[in-house]
Scaffold this motif. Sequence first.
Motif, PDB file in Angstrom:
ATOM      1  N   ARG A   1      62.901  68.147  77.265  1.00  0.00           N
ATOM      2  CA  ARG A   1      62.099  67.842  76.080  1.00  0.00           C
ATOM      3  C   ARG A   1      60.635  68.079  76.439  1.00  0.00           C
ATOM      4  NH1 ARG A   1      65.086  65.208  72.229  1.00  0.00           N
ATOM      5  NH2 ARG A   1      67.090  64.433  72.936  1.00  0.00           N
ATOM      6  N   PRO A   2      59.817  68.513  75.482  1.00  0.00           N
ATOM      7  CA  PRO A   2      58.410  68.827  75.797  1.00  0.00           C
ATOM      8  C   PRO A   2      57.645  67.686  76.466  1.00  0.00           C
ATOM      9  CG  PRO A   2      58.951  69.640  73.626  1.00  0.00           C
ATOM     10  CD  PRO A   2      60.145  68.837  74.096  1.00  0.00           C
ATOM     11  N   GLU A   3      57.931  66.441  76.085  1.00  0.00           N
ATOM     12  CA  GLU A   3      57.190  65.326  76.690  1.00  0.00           C
ATOM     13  C   GLU A   3      57.556  65.113  78.157  1.00  0.00           C
ATOM     14  OE1 GLU A   3      60.726  63.468  74.549  1.00  0.00           O
ATOM     15  OE2 GLU A   3      59.276  65.043  74.113  1.00  0.00           O
ATOM     16  N   GLN A   4      58.642  65.732  78.617  1.00  0.00           N
ATOM     17  CA  GLN A   4      59.041  65.611  80.025  1.00  0.00           C
ATOM     18  C   GLN A   4      58.418  66.687  80.904  1.00  0.00           C
ATOM     19  OE1 GLN A   4      63.254  65.828  79.219  1.00  0.00           O
ATOM     20  NE2 GLN A   4      63.510  63.634  79.626  1.00  0.00           N
ATOM     21  N   ALA A   5      57.893  67.731  80.291  1.00  0.00           N
ATOM     22  CA  ALA A   5      57.285  68.822  81.049  1.00  0.00           C
ATOM     23  C   ALA A   5      55.936  68.359  81.608  1.00  0.00           C
ATOM     24  CB  ALA A   5      57.095  70.046  80.164  1.00  0.00           C
ATOM     25  N   GLN A   6      55.730  68.569  82.879  1.00  0.00           N
ATOM     26  CA  GLN A   6      54.487  68.168  83.543  1.00  0.00           C
ATOM     27  C   GLN A   6      53.826  69.404  84.141  1.00  0.00           C
ATOM     28  OE1 GLN A   6      53.273  64.920  83.608  1.00  0.00           O
ATOM     29  NE2 GLN A   6      54.935  64.551  82.166  1.00  0.00           N
ATOM     30  N   TYR A   7      52.520  69.491  83.975  1.00  0.00           N
ATOM     31  CA  TYR A   7      51.767  70.646  84.469  1.00  0.00           C
ATOM     32  C   TYR A   7      50.515  70.178  85.198  1.00  0.00           C
ATOM     33  CZ  TYR A   7      54.754  73.027  81.117  1.00  0.00           C
ATOM     34  OH  TYR A   7      55.832  73.491  80.424  1.00  0.00           O
ATOM     35  N   GLU A   8      50.038  71.029  86.075  1.00  0.00           N
ATOM     36  CA  GLU A   8      48.816  70.731  86.828  1.00  0.00           C
ATOM     37  C   GLU A   8      47.851  71.896  86.695  1.00  0.00           C
ATOM     38  OE1 GLU A   8      49.844  69.781  90.859  1.00  0.00           O
ATOM     39  OE2 GLU A   8      51.250  68.220  90.258  1.00  0.00           O
TER      40      GLU A   8
ATOM     41  N   ALA B   1      47.046  74.679  83.640  1.00  0.00           N
ATOM     42  CA  ALA B   1      48.122  74.472  82.664  1.00  0.00           C
ATOM     43  C   ALA B   1      48.267  72.998  82.273  1.00  0.00           C
ATOM     44  CB  ALA B   1      49.442  74.994  83.223  1.00  0.00           C
ATOM     45  N   GLU B   2      47.343  72.157  82.715  1.00  0.00           N
ATOM     46  CA  GLU B   2      47.430  70.715  82.503  1.00  0.00           C
ATOM     47  C   GLU B   2      47.689  70.328  81.040  1.00  0.00           C
ATOM     48  OE1 GLU B   2      44.481  66.832  82.994  1.00  0.00           O
ATOM     49  OE2 GLU B   2      43.733  68.832  83.466  1.00  0.00           O
ATOM     50  N   HIS B   3      47.106  71.042  80.109  1.00  0.00           N
ATOM     51  CA  HIS B   3      47.214  70.683  78.691  1.00  0.00           C
ATOM     52  C   HIS B   3      48.314  71.451  77.953  1.00  0.00           C
ATOM     53  CE1 HIS B   3      43.687  68.247  79.195  1.00  0.00           C
ATOM     54  NE2 HIS B   3      43.093  69.278  79.781  1.00  0.00           N
ATOM     55  N   LEU B   4      49.096  72.224  78.682  1.00  0.00           N
ATOM     56  CA  LEU B   4      50.163  73.004  78.054  1.00  0.00           C
ATOM     57  C   LEU B   4      51.203  72.112  77.394  1.00  0.00           C
ATOM     58  CD1 LEU B   4      51.311  75.779  77.440  1.00  0.00           C
ATOM     59  CD2 LEU B   4      52.370  75.762  79.715  1.00  0.00           C
ATOM     60  N   GLN B   5      51.485  70.970  77.981  1.00  0.00           N
ATOM     61  CA  GLN B   5      52.455  70.041  77.397  1.00  0.00           C
ATOM     62  C   GLN B   5      52.088  69.703  75.951  1.00  0.00           C
ATOM     63  OE1 GLN B   5      52.190  65.881  78.423  1.00  0.00           O
ATOM     64  NE2 GLN B   5      54.423  65.797  78.712  1.00  0.00           N
ATOM     65  N   THR B   6      50.815  69.508  75.664  1.00  0.00           N
ATOM     66  CA  THR B   6      50.409  69.167  74.294  1.00  0.00           C
ATOM     67  C   THR B   6      50.659  70.320  73.336  1.00  0.00           C
ATOM     68  OG1 THR B   6      48.105  69.781  74.733  1.00  0.00           O
ATOM     69  CG2 THR B   6      48.698  67.459  75.022  1.00  0.00           C
ATOM     70  N   VAL B   7      50.574  71.538  73.818  1.00  0.00           N
ATOM     71  CA  VAL B   7      50.884  72.697  72.966  1.00  0.00           C
ATOM     72  C   VAL B   7      52.373  72.696  72.632  1.00  0.00           C
ATOM     73  CG1 VAL B   7      50.952  75.222  72.859  1.00  0.00           C
ATOM     74  CG2 VAL B   7      48.966  74.062  73.863  1.00  0.00           C
ATOM     75  N   TRP B   8      53.221  72.412  73.616  1.00  0.00           N
ATOM     76  CA  TRP B   8      54.665  72.380  73.361  1.00  0.00           C
ATOM     77  C   TRP B   8      55.017  71.245  72.391  1.00  0.00           C
ATOM     78  CZ3 TRP B   8      54.670  76.867  74.490  1.00  0.00           C
ATOM     79  CH2 TRP B   8      54.613  77.447  75.755  1.00  0.00           C
ATOM     80  N   ILE B   9      54.370  70.109  72.538  1.00  0.00           N
ATOM     81  CA  ILE B   9      54.637  68.984  71.631  1.00  0.00           C
ATOM     82  C   ILE B   9      54.185  69.321  70.212  1.00  0.00           C
ATOM     83  CG2 ILE B   9      53.975  66.587  71.121  1.00  0.00           C
ATOM     84  CD1 ILE B   9      54.142  66.109  74.202  1.00  0.00           C
ATOM     85  N   ALA B  10      53.032  69.970  70.084  1.00  0.00           N
ATOM     86  CA  ALA B  10      52.553  70.392  68.761  1.00  0.00           C
ATOM     87  C   ALA B  10      53.503  71.417  68.142  1.00  0.00           C
ATOM     88  CB  ALA B  10      51.142  70.965  68.868  1.00  0.00           C
ATOM     89  N   THR B  11      54.047  72.293  68.970  1.00  0.00           N
ATOM     90  CA  THR B  11      55.013  73.283  68.481  1.00  0.00           C
ATOM     91  C   THR B  11      56.244  72.586  67.928  1.00  0.00           C
ATOM     92  OG1 THR B  11      54.223  74.918  70.068  1.00  0.00           O
ATOM     93  CG2 THR B  11      56.422  75.269  69.146  1.00  0.00           C
ATOM     94  N   ARG B  12      56.756  71.607  68.672  1.00  0.00           N
ATOM     95  CA  ARG B  12      57.911  70.854  68.195  1.00  0.00           C
ATOM     96  C   ARG B  12      57.585  70.140  66.888  1.00  0.00           C
ATOM     97  NH1 ARG B  12      60.117  66.164  71.903  1.00  0.00           N
ATOM     98  NH2 ARG B  12      58.070  65.377  71.358  1.00  0.00           N
TER      99      ARG B  12
END
Length: 151
Positions: free
Chosen positions: A93-100, A103-114
């Motif tokens: 799930r997008p909220e489980q994806a962690q980036y450093e 790419a630190e803010h990529l998770q928020t893009v995936w959540i917005a996409t969902r």
Amino acid sequence: MQISARADYAVRAMLELAAAQAPTLNAATLAESQGLPHKFLEAILADLRRAGLVRSHRGAEGGYRLAQPASEIFVGEVIRAVDGPLAGVRGMRPEQAQYEGVAEHLQTVWIATRAAVRSVLDQTSLSDVVTGDLPPHVRDLIARPDAWKSR
């Protein structure tokens, strides 16, 4: 977002049931009406039954029918019943994806996409699709000049 064949077939079968004049439709009739592989559709219908979206009846007049009115079943529910979550990242799930790093803010893009996908699929009922009377925000999206362009 990629819609799988299973999800496409499931939604098409559910639309047939939503528009049906008969109290039930058998799998062969559903498959024929949409040009779907019969055996594959039977497996999809079993998933839809387990999810509580359709009911099955045995016997000469048997077949499938919607478990609720078409206005209360949303396209997103159908897709989840056969494919699982609407948006995933590497099987998570997008909220489980962690980036450093960068790419630190990529998770928020995936959540917005969902959230964007949900705003269409979870607010568009089978009845909306059958009648063509789509929710206003969906009509606004498809009226955008770039909506029909593939990229």
